[in-house]
Design a protein around this motif. Structure first.
Motif, PDB file in Angstrom:
ATOM      1  N   ASN A 169       0.853  -1.243  -0.083  1.00  0.00           N
ATOM      2  CA  ASN A 169       0.445  -0.450  -0.430  1.00  0.00           C
ATOM      3  C   ASN A 169       0.580   1.215  -0.078  1.00  0.00           C
ATOM      4  O   ASN A 169       0.448   2.441  -0.648  1.00  0.00           O
ATOM      5  CB  ASN A 169      -1.178   0.173   1.008  1.00  0.00           C
ATOM      6  CG  ASN A 169      -1.919  -0.829   1.653  1.00  0.00           C
ATOM      7  OD1 ASN A 169      -2.232  -1.644  -0.011  1.00  0.00           O
ATOM      8  ND2 ASN A 169      -2.757  -1.311   1.856  1.00  0.00           N
ATOM      9  N   ALA A 170       1.478   1.295   0.736  1.00  0.00           N
ATOM     10  CA  ALA A 170       2.900   2.476   0.985  1.00  0.00           C
ATOM     11  C   ALA A 170       3.904   2.929  -0.464  1.00  0.00           C
ATOM     12  O   ALA A 170       3.320   4.146  -0.657  1.00  0.00           O
ATOM     13  CB  ALA A 170       4.080   1.944   1.998  1.00  0.00           C
ATOM     14  N   LEU A 171       3.697   2.121  -1.486  1.00  0.00           N
ATOM     15  CA  LEU A 171       4.318   1.484  -2.701  1.00  0.00           C
ATOM     16  C   LEU A 171       3.659   2.370  -3.667  1.00  0.00           C
ATOM     17  O   LEU A 171       3.597   3.056  -4.726  1.00  0.00           O
ATOM     18  CB  LEU A 171       4.691   0.579  -3.345  1.00  0.00           C
ATOM     19  CG  LEU A 171       5.582   0.353  -2.274  1.00  0.00           C
ATOM     20  CD1 LEU A 171       6.285  -0.834  -3.438  1.00  0.00           C
ATOM     21  CD2 LEU A 171       7.018   0.913  -2.894  1.00  0.00           C
ATOM     22  N   LYS A 172       1.941   2.609  -3.469  1.00  0.00           N
ATOM     23  CA  LYS A 172       0.668   2.987  -4.419  1.00  0.00           C
ATOM     24  C   LYS A 172       1.350   2.315  -5.401  1.00  0.00           C
ATOM     25  O   LYS A 172       1.525   3.189  -6.708  1.00  0.00           O
ATOM     26  CB  LYS A 172       0.807   4.709  -4.270  1.00  0.00           C
ATOM     27  CG  LYS A 172       0.426   4.767  -2.738  1.00  0.00           C
ATOM     28  CD  LYS A 172       0.411   6.787  -2.457  1.00  0.00           C
ATOM     29  CE  LYS A 172      -0.649   7.330  -2.393  1.00  0.00           C
ATOM     30  NZ  LYS A 172       0.100   6.388  -0.581  1.00  0.00           N
ATOM     31  N   LEU A 173       1.552   0.756  -5.988  1.00  0.00           N
ATOM     32  CA  LEU A 173       1.239   0.834  -7.262  1.00  0.00           C
ATOM     33  C   LEU A 173       0.618   1.615  -8.583  1.00  0.00           C
ATOM     34  O   LEU A 173      -0.270   1.502  -8.886  1.00  0.00           O
ATOM     35  CB  LEU A 173       1.324  -1.053  -7.287  1.00  0.00           C
ATOM     36  CG  LEU A 173       1.974  -1.669  -5.944  1.00  0.00           C
ATOM     37  CD1 LEU A 173       1.751  -3.147  -7.037  1.00  0.00           C
ATOM     38  CD2 LEU A 173       3.449  -1.555  -6.678  1.00  0.00           C
ATOM     39  N   ALA A 174       1.248   1.725  -9.723  1.00  0.00           N
ATOM     40  CA  ALA A 174       0.666   2.423 -10.648  1.00  0.00           C
ATOM     41  C   ALA A 174       0.610   1.657 -12.310  1.00  0.00           C
ATOM     42  O   ALA A 174       1.455   0.476 -12.230  1.00  0.00           O
ATOM     43  CB  ALA A 174       1.364   3.196 -11.187  1.00  0.00           C
ATOM     44  N   THR A 222      16.064   0.440 -12.954  1.00  0.00           N
ATOM     45  CA  THR A 222      15.058  -0.983 -14.216  1.00  0.00           C
ATOM     46  C   THR A 222      13.657  -1.149 -12.868  1.00  0.00           C
ATOM     47  O   THR A 222      13.217  -0.907 -13.851  1.00  0.00           O
ATOM     48  CB  THR A 222      16.037  -2.716 -13.330  1.00  0.00           C
ATOM     49  OG1 THR A 222      16.988  -2.937 -14.741  1.00  0.00           O
ATOM     50  CG2 THR A 222      14.619  -4.028 -14.203  1.00  0.00           C
ATOM     51  N   PHE A 223      13.795  -0.960 -12.233  1.00  0.00           N
ATOM     52  CA  PHE A 223      12.395  -1.231 -11.112  1.00  0.00           C
ATOM     53  C   PHE A 223      12.226   0.136 -10.956  1.00  0.00           C
ATOM     54  O   PHE A 223      12.826   1.137 -10.039  1.00  0.00           O
ATOM     55  CB  PHE A 223      12.909  -1.895 -10.146  1.00  0.00           C
ATOM     56  CG  PHE A 223      13.057  -3.765 -10.359  1.00  0.00           C
ATOM     57  CD1 PHE A 223      12.017  -4.711 -10.651  1.00  0.00           C
ATOM     58  CD2 PHE A 223      14.251  -3.659 -11.002  1.00  0.00           C
ATOM     59  CE1 PHE A 223      11.973  -5.202 -11.514  1.00  0.00           C
ATOM     60  CE2 PHE A 223      15.044  -5.010 -10.870  1.00  0.00           C
ATOM     61  CZ  PHE A 223      13.721  -5.978 -11.050  1.00  0.00           C
ATOM     62  N   HIS A 224      10.571   0.441 -11.302  1.00  0.00           N
ATOM     63  CA  HIS A 224      10.101   0.993  -9.897  1.00  0.00           C
ATOM     64  C   HIS A 224       9.061   1.056  -9.258  1.00  0.00           C
ATOM     65  O   HIS A 224       9.717   2.277  -7.957  1.00  0.00           O
ATOM     66  CB  HIS A 224       8.415   1.758 -10.788  1.00  0.00           C
ATOM     67  CG  HIS A 224       8.638   1.828 -12.236  1.00  0.00           C
ATOM     68  ND1 HIS A 224       8.357   0.837 -13.515  1.00  0.00           N
ATOM     69  CD2 HIS A 224       8.419   3.369 -13.351  1.00  0.00           C
ATOM     70  CE1 HIS A 224       8.120   1.056 -14.523  1.00  0.00           C
ATOM     71  NE2 HIS A 224       8.579   2.317 -14.627  1.00  0.00           N
ATOM     72  N   LYS A 225       9.630  -0.333  -8.239  1.00  0.00           N
ATOM     73  CA  LYS A 225       8.977  -0.650  -6.786  1.00  0.00           C
ATOM     74  C   LYS A 225       9.724  -1.300  -6.635  1.00  0.00           C
ATOM     75  O   LYS A 225       9.913  -2.337  -7.061  1.00  0.00           O
ATOM     76  CB  LYS A 225       7.460  -0.085  -7.175  1.00  0.00           C
ATOM     77  CG  LYS A 225       6.760   0.674  -7.880  1.00  0.00           C
ATOM     78  CD  LYS A 225       6.563   2.266  -6.832  1.00  0.00           C
ATOM     79  CE  LYS A 225       6.271   2.969  -7.746  1.00  0.00           C
ATOM     80  NZ  LYS A 225       4.359   2.918  -7.771  1.00  0.00           N
ATOM     81  N   THR A 226      10.302  -1.694  -5.208  1.00  0.00           N
ATOM     82  CA  THR A 226      10.716  -2.166  -4.534  1.00  0.00           C
ATOM     83  C   THR A 226      10.083  -2.423  -3.384  1.00  0.00           C
ATOM     84  O   THR A 226      10.293  -1.432  -2.766  1.00  0.00           O
ATOM     85  CB  THR A 226      12.071  -2.502  -4.555  1.00  0.00           C
ATOM     86  OG1 THR A 226      12.614  -2.404  -5.610  1.00  0.00           O
ATOM     87  CG2 THR A 226      12.779  -3.848  -3.835  1.00  0.00           C
ATOM     88  N   LEU A 227       9.985  -4.025  -2.950  1.00  0.00           N
ATOM     89  CA  LEU A 227       9.888  -3.961  -1.338  1.00  0.00           C
ATOM     90  C   LEU A 227      10.632  -5.292  -0.578  1.00  0.00           C
ATOM     91  O   LEU A 227      10.543  -7.058  -1.230  1.00  0.00           O
ATOM     92  CB  LEU A 227       7.711  -4.118  -1.155  1.00  0.00           C
ATOM     93  CG  LEU A 227       7.722  -5.586  -1.453  1.00  0.00           C
ATOM     94  CD1 LEU A 227       6.187  -6.036  -1.016  1.00  0.00           C
ATOM     95  CD2 LEU A 227       7.127  -5.248  -3.390  1.00  0.00           C
ATOM     96  N   THR A 228      10.235  -5.092   0.826  1.00  0.00           N
ATOM     97  CA  THR A 228      11.407  -6.338   1.473  1.00  0.00           C
ATOM     98  C   THR A 228      10.508  -6.229   2.233  1.00  0.00           C
ATOM     99  O   THR A 228      10.084  -5.265   3.699  1.00  0.00           O
ATOM    100  CB  THR A 228      12.209  -6.723   0.922  1.00  0.00           C
ATOM    101  OG1 THR A 228      12.809  -7.910   1.661  1.00  0.00           O
ATOM    102  CG2 THR A 228      13.367  -5.319   1.670  1.00  0.00           C
ATOM    103  N   VAL A 229      10.117  -7.983   3.105  1.00  0.00           N
ATOM    104  CA  VAL A 229       9.234  -8.034   4.640  1.00  0.00           C
ATOM    105  C   VAL A 229      10.121  -8.815   5.177  1.00  0.00           C
ATOM    106  O   VAL A 229       9.493  -9.851   5.411  1.00  0.00           O
ATOM    107  CB  VAL A 229       7.810  -8.266   4.052  1.00  0.00           C
ATOM    108  CG1 VAL A 229       7.482  -8.669   5.502  1.00  0.00           C
ATOM    109  CG2 VAL A 229       6.962  -7.511   3.824  1.00  0.00           C
ATOM    110  N   ASN A 230      10.749  -8.309   6.137  1.00  0.00           N
ATOM    111  CA  ASN A 230      11.278  -9.264   7.078  1.00  0.00           C
ATOM    112  C   ASN A 230      12.466  -9.608   7.144  1.00  0.00           C
ATOM    113  O   ASN A 230      12.385 -11.619   6.823  1.00  0.00           O
ATOM    114  CB  ASN A 230      10.294 -10.235   8.406  1.00  0.00           C
ATOM    115  CG  ASN A 230       9.402  -9.021   9.208  1.00  0.00           C
ATOM    116  OD1 ASN A 230       9.612  -8.294   9.937  1.00  0.00           O
ATOM    117  ND2 ASN A 230       8.040 -10.240   9.303  1.00  0.00           N
TER     118      ASN A 230
END
Length: 219
Positions: free
Chosen positions: A43-48, A118-126
């Motif tokens: 949600n924080a990344l506000k994917l488009a 390369t990437f618009h958005k990146t995430l990582t959890v724990n």
């Protein structure tokens, strides 16, 4: 619930890199206990529409359908150090893979096997607790993000993590302050660090109240 040292060490090892039959159970438990942290990061990344998305340490990736439904024409790339988790994620997401919207790759946990910008958005959890060289690794993430690209890091509060018996074995714990310092090393701007408290069943089987953060960083 008390556990002996061997159990806690084995649990810590599985949380870092799930393997064997036991790893499948650990991964299913992780999916259940981490889903709110994953949703908060997404949600924080506000994917488009059209975003290229990278996730580091996706586990069994049963959460992928939720990510792909956020926006159209997005493409998801997953990186794992665990061969078992890559296999589990591939099996769970065959439809997305056939539609060319997802792919899953193994890596060494240090060098990201993709080109600059390369990437618009990146995430990582724990996963941040297991980064071998945090300063170098966050520079790697910065490198593969496009200009103005976003990184969302979900992690549990250091004081909470210290209360869990298995984190004594191989976990490197983080406060909000340490995230600011780490972001600065790579040149990231800290857009926000949000906090959430939730009740979960811990990996050791106890019900606990967890405080977690989502750090949103921008290149």
């Amino acid at each position: 619930m008390a556990h002996d040292k061997d159990f806690l060490q084995q649990l810590a090892s599985q949380l870092s890199c799930p393997k064997n039959t036991e790893g499948i159970e650990v991964a299913n438990n992780m999916h259940e206990s981490n889903i709110r942290m994953t949703r908060a990061a997404t949600n924080a990344l506000k994917l488009a529409n059209g975003d290229l998305i990278l996730e580091l340490g996706h586990g069994n990736c049963k959460h992928l359908p939720e990510i792909l439904e956020k926006a159209e024409r997005t493409s998801y790339y997953g990186l794992e150090i665990s061969e078992l988790m890559q296999k589990q994620a591939t099996e769970a997401n065959s439809v997305a893979m056939q539609a060319n919207r997802a792919s899953f790759h193994l890596y060494d946990g240090q060098k990201i096997p993709f080109s600059d910008n390369t990437f618009h958005k990146t995430l990582t959890v724990n996963t941040i607790y297991f980064w071998k060289d945090p300063e170098e690794f966050i520079k790697e993430i910065y490198r593969v993000l496009k200009p103005d690209g976003l990184l969302a890091i979900s992690f549990a509060d250091k004081n909470f993590m210290e209360s869990l018996p298995f984190t004594a074995y191989g976990f490197d714990l983080y406060s909000k302050e340490r995230i600011y310092a780490l972001a600065e090393v790579a040149g990231f701007k800290v857009r926000d660090i949000s906090s959430t408290t939730e009740k979960i069943r811990s990996k050791a089987g106890d019900e606990v109240e967890r405080l977690f953060y989502v750090a949103l960083l921008q290149k």
